[in-house]
Design a protein around this motif. Structure first.
Motif, PDB file in Angstrom:
ATOM      1  N   LEU A 139      24.594   9.683  -2.279  1.00  0.00           N
ATOM      2  CA  LEU A 139      24.325   8.253  -2.439  1.00  0.00           C
ATOM      3  C   LEU A 139      25.615   7.452  -2.580  1.00  0.00           C
ATOM      4  CD1 LEU A 139      21.229   8.128  -4.791  1.00  0.00           C
ATOM      5  CD2 LEU A 139      21.341   7.611  -2.366  1.00  0.00           C
ATOM      6  N   LEU A 200      14.297   5.471   3.160  1.00  0.00           N
ATOM      7  CA  LEU A 200      13.723   5.342   1.823  1.00  0.00           C
ATOM      8  C   LEU A 200      13.439   6.714   1.202  1.00  0.00           C
ATOM      9  CD1 LEU A 200      12.672   3.290  -0.201  1.00  0.00           C
ATOM     10  CD2 LEU A 200      10.470   3.388   0.932  1.00  0.00           C
ATOM     11  N   VAL A 203      16.755   8.458   0.293  1.00  0.00           N
ATOM     12  CA  VAL A 203      17.424   7.848  -0.867  1.00  0.00           C
ATOM     13  C   VAL A 203      16.667   8.185  -2.156  1.00  0.00           C
ATOM     14  CG1 VAL A 203      17.938   5.631  -1.958  1.00  0.00           C
ATOM     15  CG2 VAL A 203      18.528   5.995   0.424  1.00  0.00           C
ATOM     16  N   ALA A 222       1.978   1.661   3.882  1.00  0.00           N
ATOM     17  CA  ALA A 222       2.246   0.491   4.733  1.00  0.00           C
ATOM     18  C   ALA A 222       2.573   0.926   6.156  1.00  0.00           C
ATOM     19  CB  ALA A 222       3.395  -0.317   4.146  1.00  0.00           C
ATOM     20  N   GLN A 225      -0.524   2.012   7.860  1.00  0.00           N
ATOM     21  CA  GLN A 225      -1.294   0.844   8.266  1.00  0.00           C
ATOM     22  C   GLN A 225      -0.689   0.229   9.537  1.00  0.00           C
ATOM     23  OE1 GLN A 225      -3.944  -0.700   7.452  1.00  0.00           O
ATOM     24  NE2 GLN A 225      -3.738  -2.907   7.724  1.00  0.00           N
ATOM     25  N   ALA A 226       0.670   0.162   9.563  1.00  0.00           N
ATOM     26  CA  ALA A 226       1.333  -0.408  10.734  1.00  0.00           C
ATOM     27  C   ALA A 226       1.023   0.414  11.976  1.00  0.00           C
ATOM     28  CB  ALA A 226       2.841  -0.471  10.496  1.00  0.00           C
TER      29      ALA A 226
ATOM     30  N   GLY B   3      24.038   4.585  -7.772  1.00  0.00           N
ATOM     31  CA  GLY B   3      23.177   5.184  -6.747  1.00  0.00           C
ATOM     32  C   GLY B   3      21.730   4.818  -6.958  1.00  0.00           C
ATOM     33  N   LEU B   4      21.303   4.760  -8.207  1.00  0.00           N
ATOM     34  CA  LEU B   4      19.911   4.415  -8.510  1.00  0.00           C
ATOM     35  C   LEU B   4      19.607   2.965  -8.128  1.00  0.00           C
ATOM     36  CD1 LEU B   4      17.231   5.259  -9.766  1.00  0.00           C
ATOM     37  CD2 LEU B   4      18.106   4.494 -11.972  1.00  0.00           C
ATOM     38  N   TRP B   6      21.164   1.230  -5.930  1.00  0.00           N
ATOM     39  CA  TRP B   6      21.194   1.211  -4.470  1.00  0.00           C
ATOM     40  C   TRP B   6      19.839   1.658  -3.922  1.00  0.00           C
ATOM     41  CZ3 TRP B   6      21.592   4.343   0.019  1.00  0.00           C
ATOM     42  CH2 TRP B   6      22.228   3.725   1.086  1.00  0.00           C
ATOM     43  N   ALA B   7      19.335   2.743  -4.521  1.00  0.00           N
ATOM     44  CA  ALA B   7      18.033   3.281  -4.090  1.00  0.00           C
ATOM     45  C   ALA B   7      16.927   2.263  -4.297  1.00  0.00           C
ATOM     46  CB  ALA B   7      17.726   4.545  -4.881  1.00  0.00           C
ATOM     47  N   LEU B   8      16.936   1.629  -5.480  1.00  0.00           N
ATOM     48  CA  LEU B   8      15.871   0.653  -5.754  1.00  0.00           C
ATOM     49  C   LEU B   8      15.968  -0.555  -4.830  1.00  0.00           C
ATOM     50  CD1 LEU B   8      15.755   0.825  -9.656  1.00  0.00           C
ATOM     51  CD2 LEU B   8      14.033   1.639  -8.033  1.00  0.00           C
ATOM     52  N   VAL B  10      17.247  -0.657  -1.732  1.00  0.00           N
ATOM     53  CA  VAL B  10      16.794  -0.262  -0.389  1.00  0.00           C
ATOM     54  C   VAL B  10      15.275  -0.170  -0.355  1.00  0.00           C
ATOM     55  CG1 VAL B  10      16.759   1.624   1.290  1.00  0.00           C
ATOM     56  CG2 VAL B  10      18.911   0.934   0.258  1.00  0.00           C
ATOM     57  N   SER B  11      14.706   0.439  -1.409  1.00  0.00           N
ATOM     58  CA  SER B  11      13.249   0.620  -1.384  1.00  0.00           C
ATOM     59  C   SER B  11      12.540  -0.719  -1.504  1.00  0.00           C
ATOM     60  CB  SER B  11      12.785   1.571  -2.481  1.00  0.00           C
ATOM     61  OG  SER B  11      13.323   1.191  -3.706  1.00  0.00           O
ATOM     62  N   SER B  14      12.819  -2.426   1.911  1.00  0.00           N
ATOM     63  CA  SER B  14      11.962  -1.712   2.884  1.00  0.00           C
ATOM     64  C   SER B  14      10.502  -2.030   2.637  1.00  0.00           C
ATOM     65  CB  SER B  14      12.144  -0.205   2.767  1.00  0.00           C
ATOM     66  OG  SER B  14      13.478   0.126   2.873  1.00  0.00           O
ATOM     67  N   LEU B  15      10.139  -2.024   1.352  1.00  0.00           N
ATOM     68  CA  LEU B  15       8.738  -2.267   1.001  1.00  0.00           C
ATOM     69  C   LEU B  15       8.298  -3.663   1.436  1.00  0.00           C
ATOM     70  CD1 LEU B  15       6.423  -0.897  -0.409  1.00  0.00           C
ATOM     71  CD2 LEU B  15       7.161  -1.890  -2.550  1.00  0.00           C
ATOM     72  N   LEU B  18       8.152  -3.753   5.347  1.00  0.00           N
ATOM     73  CA  LEU B  18       7.009  -2.978   5.854  1.00  0.00           C
ATOM     74  C   LEU B  18       5.680  -3.641   5.476  1.00  0.00           C
ATOM     75  CD1 LEU B  18       8.164   0.669   5.138  1.00  0.00           C
ATOM     76  CD2 LEU B  18       7.767  -0.367   7.363  1.00  0.00           C
ATOM     77  N   GLY B  19       5.615  -4.143   4.235  1.00  0.00           N
ATOM     78  CA  GLY B  19       4.374  -4.779   3.777  1.00  0.00           C
ATOM     79  C   GLY B  19       4.040  -5.992   4.607  1.00  0.00           C
ATOM     80  N   TYR B  21       5.107  -6.670   7.656  1.00  0.00           N
ATOM     81  CA  TYR B  21       4.824  -6.236   9.025  1.00  0.00           C
ATOM     82  C   TYR B  21       3.409  -5.653   9.153  1.00  0.00           C
ATOM     83  CZ  TYR B  21       5.613  -3.805  13.479  1.00  0.00           C
ATOM     84  OH  TYR B  21       5.517  -3.360  14.772  1.00  0.00           O
ATOM     85  N   ALA B  22       3.073  -4.786   8.171  1.00  0.00           N
ATOM     86  CA  ALA B  22       1.816  -4.045   8.292  1.00  0.00           C
ATOM     87  C   ALA B  22       0.597  -4.848   7.869  1.00  0.00           C
ATOM     88  CB  ALA B  22       1.895  -2.767   7.459  1.00  0.00           C
TER      89      ALA B  22
END
Lengths: 437, 217
Positions: A139, A200, A203, A222, A225-226, B3-4, B6-8, B10-11, B14-15, B18-19, B21-22
């Motif tokens: 990371l 995701l 990571v 999600a 669903q997409a 790093g944590l 960064w992870a949160l 990115v997620s 992304s969420l 994606l949410g 879009y979907a």
């Protein structure tokens, strides 16, 4: 011949996959990651079981294509723990899901196994690419991690598409280049959808371990669903085509067989002329709808058994134009509008309704014109066609008639290719197609 | 720890992507595709009847405002729009001579009315559109005769009559006829919503009702 080639391919892929699995188990340290991998394996199996059926692909195997979104988990494991562990995870998840869903998909055991073997090869390729791009990932080196995930996913999907494409080519007896182009055409879309999820998963797995999977659940749903909506969108397009075709058949029942035959022949001619796969699908669909304009006409004229008056003939001649008018308001049908409008044009300029000549007529319209006339000659059931050709001709007579009119009424090159397609189809009976994941 | 975070980060991003879009973008696009596909069906009817039946506009725009005014759900509003495109598709199965007759005999009128059942049968055979079939079947229903008909069908029924009358006698009189028949031929809430939509338009733009009509029609 086809069977021998297929079984050679089957055994080569399978033995290679077994060798890779054996080699990887000698190289990897299972015990160190056992609990993590066990949970990941269960999640990967679950995602494999929540498969999505790609409902329709005109040029693909008849029962459709099955898509899985377990790939991000496999890619994450490959990037973080190495290919030795990734291949086993992928193999067990694919095999387990394949065995469980074999009945649902109607798959034979050899497809389950071949699919597993292809997964092993894909995971191996992805691992090799990832190790070349970024030998170590963490990371604290985000660029390394992102590039490793990107290239591993790209390699996985590309190899899988190639292997599945080659298998389809062997089973469906299609030309490998054509099938491969088709298989690889969906790669950008797969990457776009799966890349965020793969990043995701990697990571979260790296930062939080197995607990990160809980956080991953929402984006996973999600993405699912997409995928569902995306496949639905594709299906909608084809449903519209089929429903419009159904409407023509309902209005004029005798055209049903004619439309389907013309569509099938037209696609084969397009394939043989090396048109891109998606273009071949459009040719199939345009051929299915080429007479849609007739639904607008007075059925007393269409069904009239005797000679038509000049006024009635003028009405009939409007049907390509009317067909184009029906479809022109629908954006996703725009590419086929001109083909339908011009499918009664002739290279010598004596066609209708516009009197276009030679190169002014799109190739696709020239293909439909040849196949439509051929089917009418050998017994197209529509009264108007019976009027035109008086009696049904034999296959040889119809081909000879096409050749006689090549260059004037029909495009000479299309006639030549169509003749080859007909002769080829007489020689071979295509083997039954099956679906591949 | 970095790093944590960064992870949160990115997620989270992304969420969100994606949410959107979907669950928002794709369903809306799916509906637009579906409507675009059904436009071809509507066009068959328009051409077969020489423009007499099947035109989706301006009914689609007006109906969507009425449905919003009545508080129909997004799902119901989308189904209403699909039904408008498909409502007269049964006319493909009605003889050309009957469809295009200047005046019809009673028998011919009965043949024409079969387009409701035929249209519903066609809708039922188009995958994913079986929910539209009851609307197609009832889109000429009178409120008093079929109070339990789908509300979308009653909206289309009122709008068919309203648009026909508006062309013949003008908007004011057309609205007057609908108001007079509210509770009998037409659903009172639909008529009320229609009146409100037309009034809002004129107030919003400070123009006359007939000018507003020209923008609609």
């Amino acid at each position: 011949m086809y069977k021998r080639r297929f079984y050679l391919w089957f055994w080569l892929t399978s033995l290679g996959a077994v060798a890779l699995l054996v080699f990887s188990s000698l190289q990897s340290d299972w015990r160190a990651h056992f609990s993590t991998l066990f949970i990941l394996g269960m999640v990967a199996l679950l995602t494999e079981l929540l498969l999505l059926r790609y409902p329709y692909q005109a040029s693909h195997a008849i029962s459709g294509l099955w898509l899985s979104v377990s790939t991000p988990i496999v890619v994450a494991v490959i990037v973080l723990y190495g290919w030795h562990i990734g291949v086993w995870l992928d193999a067990l998840a694919t095999l387990g899901a394949g065995v469980i869903t074999a009945n649902l998909k109607g798959s034979h055991w050899r497809w389950v196994w071949l699919n597993t073997a292809q997964s092993v090869w894909s995971a191996f390729g992805a691992g090799w690419v990832a190790s070349q791009v970024a030998p170590t990932v963490s990371l604290n080196q985000p660029l390394n991690l992102l590039s490793a995930v990107f290239f591993a996913l790209l390699a996985y999907n590309a190899i899988n598409s190639l292997l599945v494409g080659l298998t389809v080519a062997l089973v469906d007896n299609r030309r490998p280049r054509w099938v491969l182009t088709h298989s690889l055409s969906s790669l950008p879309r797969e990457m776009l959808t799966l890349l965020p999820l793969s990043i995701l998963v990697t990571v979260m797995l790296s930062a939080l371990g197995v607990a990160g999977l809980v956080v991953i659940l929402a984006p996973y749903l999600a993405v699912r669903q997409a995928f569902l909506l995306w496949t639905r969108q594709q299906e909608l397009y084809h449903q519209t085509i089929r429903s419009l075709g159904f409407l023509i058949m309902r209005a004029h029942p005798y055209t049903g067989g004619h439309l389907l035959r013309v569509a099938q022949w037209a696609r084969r001619v397009a394939e043989r002329m090396n048109l891109p796969p998606e273009r071949c699908d459009l040719v199939y669909e345009a051929a299915l709808l080429h007479d849609i304009g007739k639904t607008v006409l007075d059925e007393r004229i269409l069904n009239k058994p005797g000679r038509l008056t000049p006024e009635e003939w003028q009405m009939i001649k409007r049907h390509p134009q009317l067909g184009a008018e029906i479809l022109s308001g629908t954006p996703f049908l725009k590419p086929i509008v001109s083909w339908i409008a011009y499918h009664h044009e002739r290279p010598d300029g004596n066609g209708y309704p516009y009197g276009l000549q030679g190169g002014q007529i799109p190739l696709e319209a020239r293909i439909i014109a040849v196949v439509d006339a051929f089917d009418a000659m050998i017994g197209g059931e529509a009264p108007s066609q019976q009027r035109q050709y008086r009696r049904s001709l034999s296959l040889e007579e119809a081909l000879a008639e096409l050749e006689r009119s090549a260059g004037a009424q029909f495009d000479a090159q299309v006639v030549q290719v169509f003749k080859e397609v007909v002769q080829e189809s007489q020689k071979q009976t295509p083997p039954p197609a099956e679906a591949f994941a | 720890m970095s790093g944590l975070w960064w992870a949160l980060g990115v997620s989270g991003v992304s969420l969100a992507v994606l949410g959107y879009y979907a669950f928002i973008y794709l369903p809306a696009q799916l509906h637009r595709w579906r409507c675009a596909g059904l436009k071809a069906f509507a066009q068959i009817v328009v051409l077969r009847t020489n423009g007499r039946y099947g035109k989706p506009e301006p009914m689609v725009a007006l109906a969507s405002h009425i449905a919003l005014e009545m508080g129909l759900s997004l799902h119901e509003r989308r189904r209403l729009e699909l039904a408008i495109y498909l409502r007269d598709i049964g006319m493909v199965g009605i003889p050309y001579a009957v469809l295009n007759a200047r005046e019809r005999t009673l028998t011919e009128q009965m043949v024409l009315e079969r387009h409701l059942e035929m249209g519903a049968a066609i809708a039922e055979q188009i995958p994913g559109l079986s929910g539209v079939a009851p609307i197609v079947r009832n889109h000429h229903a009178d409120y008093a005769d079929a109070p339990n008909a789908p509300i979308s069908a009653l909206i289309i029924s009122a709008l068919e009559e309203f648009l026909r009358l508006a062309e013949e006698v003008g908007l004011e009189d057309a609205l007057g006829v609908l108001k007079a028949d509210a509770g009998e031929r037409f659903h009172p809430e639909v008529v009320e919503a229609l009146c409100k939509v037309m009034r809002t338009r004129t107030q919003l733009w400070g123009i006359s009702l007939d000018r507003a009509a020209s923008l609609w029609l």
